[in-house]
Write a protein that holds these residues in place. Sequence first.
Motif, short mmCIF file in Angstrom:
data_model
loop_
_atom_site.label_atom_id
_atom_site.label_comp_id
_atom_site.label_asym_id
_atom_site.label_seq_id
_atom_site.Cartn_x
_atom_site.Cartn_y
_atom_site.Cartn_z
N SER A 1 38.75 79.60 47.00
CA SER A 1 37.53 79.75 47.65
C SER A 1 36.45 79.30 46.83
N GLY A 25 41.63 72.93 51.64
CA GLY A 25 41.86 74.20 51.15
C GLY A 25 41.64 75.28 52.11
N THR A 26 41.27 75.15 53.38
CA THR A 26 41.60 75.88 54.51
C THR A 26 42.85 76.30 55.01
N ILE A 84 36.03 75.46 47.14
CA ILE A 84 35.53 74.77 48.50
C ILE A 84 33.98 75.09 48.59
N PRO A 120 37.87 69.08 50.13
CA PRO A 120 38.05 70.67 49.80
C PRO A 120 38.37 71.61 51.10
N CYS A 121 37.40 71.37 52.28
CA CYS A 121 37.62 72.10 53.46
C CYS A 121 39.01 71.82 54.26
N ALA A 133 34.94 79.95 52.98
CA ALA A 133 35.51 80.65 51.55
C ALA A 133 35.00 81.93 51.23
N GLY A 181 32.85 75.05 55.28
CA GLY A 181 33.59 75.24 54.13
C GLY A 181 33.16 76.50 53.35
N PHE A 216 43.29 69.30 45.62
CA PHE A 216 43.15 69.42 47.01
C PHE A 216 43.72 67.99 47.92
N SER A 229 38.45 73.36 61.16
CA SER A 229 37.85 72.26 59.94
C SER A 229 37.80 70.92 60.60
N THR A 283 31.47 71.00 49.90
CA THR A 283 31.65 70.45 51.27
C THR A 283 30.51 69.68 51.83
#
Lengths: 307, 435
Positions: B392, B364-365, B395, B360-361, B408, B404, A103, B354, B399
Amino acid sequence: MSLVKVTIDQIEVEVEAGTTILNAARIIGGGVVPPAMCYYSKLEGSGGKCRTCLVKVAQGSAKDPRPMPKLVPSCRTLVQDGMVVQNITSPEVMEARKAITEFLLINHPLDCPVCDQAGECHLQDLSYDHGLADTQTVEDRRTFAPIDIGDKIKLHMNRCILCYRCVMVADQLTDQRVHGVLGRGDHCEISTHILKAVDNDFSGNMIDVCPVGALTDKTFRFKSRVWFTKPFDAHRECTKCSGKVVLWKKGDEILRVTGRKNKYGELEEFICNDCRFEHKEPNDWQIEGPRKIERHSVIGQNHYEKL
Amino acid sequence: MAQQILLKNSDVPGLASFEVYRKLGGYASIEKTLKNFTPDQVTDEVKKSGLKGRGGAGFPAGMKWSFLDKSTSNPRYFICNFDESEPGTFKDRHIGQLNPHQLIEGMILGSYALGARTSYIYIRGELFYVLRIIEKAIAEAYANGFLGKNILGSGYDLDLYCHPGAGAYICGEETALIESLEGKRGNPRIKPPFPAIVGLYDCPTVVNNVETIANLPWIMNNGAEAYAAIGVGNSKGTKLISACGHINKPGIYEIELGLPVEEFIYSDEYCGGIRNGNKLKAVVAGGSSVPILPAELILKTAKGEPRLMSYESLAEGGFETGTMLGSGGFIVMDETTCIVKNLLTFSRFYHHESCGQCSPCREGTGWMERILHRIENGHGTMKDIDLLVSISKHIEGNTICPLGDAAAWPVASAIRHFRQEFEDHVKLQKCPLSK
Ligand SMILES: Cc1cc2nc3c(=O)[nH]c(=O)nc-3n(C[C@H](O)[C@H](O)[C@H](O)COP(=O)(O)O)c2cc1C
Ligand code: SF4
Ligand code: SF4
Ligand code: FES
């Protein structure tokens, strides 16, 4: 202070109540210490953001009824008596850490060859330990133009991992905060509020706390790869700070002055901009001797004490 | 006709004015409660009523109140979460716009129970016109002695403020809301400590949803037993459902918890069936964050029992075959809907909203949105589908705040139940439903 017992990767340690799991692991030392990209012991409220330090609390304690097992940020979770923690012994933690590393890299420009931080970058270390060999992304990365944060600091937002450490330095160390985060999500941007330059005696510490090459020293930029420079402990009389620094020399020339960092990359003491930027002549400093860098990264290999 | 607690008088003209509201029995609960109940007795009533938080998580309200730290002499705060921004959820606005005094009455009861002397309604920035209505109502309540010093001669003082946000979904997360109310950037705090111990200005604080609070006057007027008599199992009382999508009668409905989902979708009293006589394809039952379910699983549980509109029944089967009641945003999709496109819309929202604090969020989003964009537009690969599932998974649970997870779950559930549709996009190199 009452002591509590906690087990991390099967190693038992007794620490003061109120210690975080991360700091308990640091007391044990070695391989069980989780990587920490945002926590900084000298900055209040730091940590909890990057999630590289996630560990598994396999068993909580009788006092805390929250459901376990669970992954928690070790830098912001306090130990409790009888707690059982897994770090490198948990495949789940290792998988999560790999994912977090990915990430952190999907929007990173991977421009180490032209980055001043290369060789002493915590993201490089993290990727080396937990990164994938290949990338799974095909899309464009977010990009920002580099900007000046004051006349001595360069911001490459593309490399920023949004650890907020520099924002906390601005907030907690300098008297007039003009530095913060704009926007949301992956379009967040570190910024001096409305482009006001950071002009403050301690602003240079932002460079030292930055775990990556997002904030670099303009007086040192592109002068040398860090592994070609040699660090020496040195000090001078200073009215603003302790005057205890590390000089990074190439031959007799002082290319850069930084604070003294411990093996986790944290400054022992914050230093002032006067020492950092304005004193680069050999007779400005009393040299104490070579500095040993206790890290497994490139500069950590730079052992030249015998020279 | 189902019991009406929140919408009962919505058709009465001028309900938003103090005069009309008072004539219909408004503020009676304040007179009764301040005279006959101690604050702890109010908390007990709310506990006994079984009222659960209506903001999404469904945490029992009375229990949350009982966690409030009363051991210090620090001020305590009661905050109403009026940030309502979850896609598909538009029920709180209705209360604020048409029935602001019921919310204020509930705020007084909650504040009294918690010992708060200053309370806030934090309202979503886009709802500025509702803010005006509430501010007017607050002024009326002051003028009539229900707010301010020594309310009804009871010795209890309360100041109530309505404060607008600046239009960020994340400021609905209670700790981000608190940060925002303090004048800071709306970043969620790292918990613990929870707001009940360290909340607004570091003082003990309770945050509740608009609808949760608007139920309090009825509970104090009619008693906890009467409230607990409505509903099924541990799902007590009524619930506002904002129904939208491909139904004949979109709108806001007050249901008694326990109503069969099938009846809710097809009866004329509620959604009135699917538009144009189309077939039902899928439902997102509790706001965009909860797992999507295909028609067969929303109407019946995996065990073949009729699915009910209740916390337990919607959750039956866990995330494998169930979902959540969430905030009551009921999004219905008929056979013409592309699940991938719908998911792309949701993912774009979470990416946009976000806060960006945790990696991660934050990362990842956006990554999920970009992959979905590719798949929907015919450039996806089979590997992308598995990659979405893995992102997903990485995440979820990792978070700082539940945004998050909220980003997901829709991805994981859409692929769980409609994988074929994703694969069709990849095989055809375009959206099968696009013209
Ligand atoms: C991203 C996010 C957004 C949220 N938005 C809202 C909201 O708009 N309104 C709301 O009442 N609760 C919202 N919540 C839930 C609140 O954090 C909190 O749980 C709720 O206000 C508690 O009230 P309740 O117990 O009465 O439901 C949100 C949570 C998250 C994670
Ligand atoms: S610029 Fe550096 S210190 Fe500041 S938030 Fe980004 S990575 Fe952290
Ligand atoms: S999960 Fe998302 S919204 Fe919540 S704190 Fe982390 S980055 Fe912010
Ligand atoms: S070091 Fe713990 S979350 Fe970043």
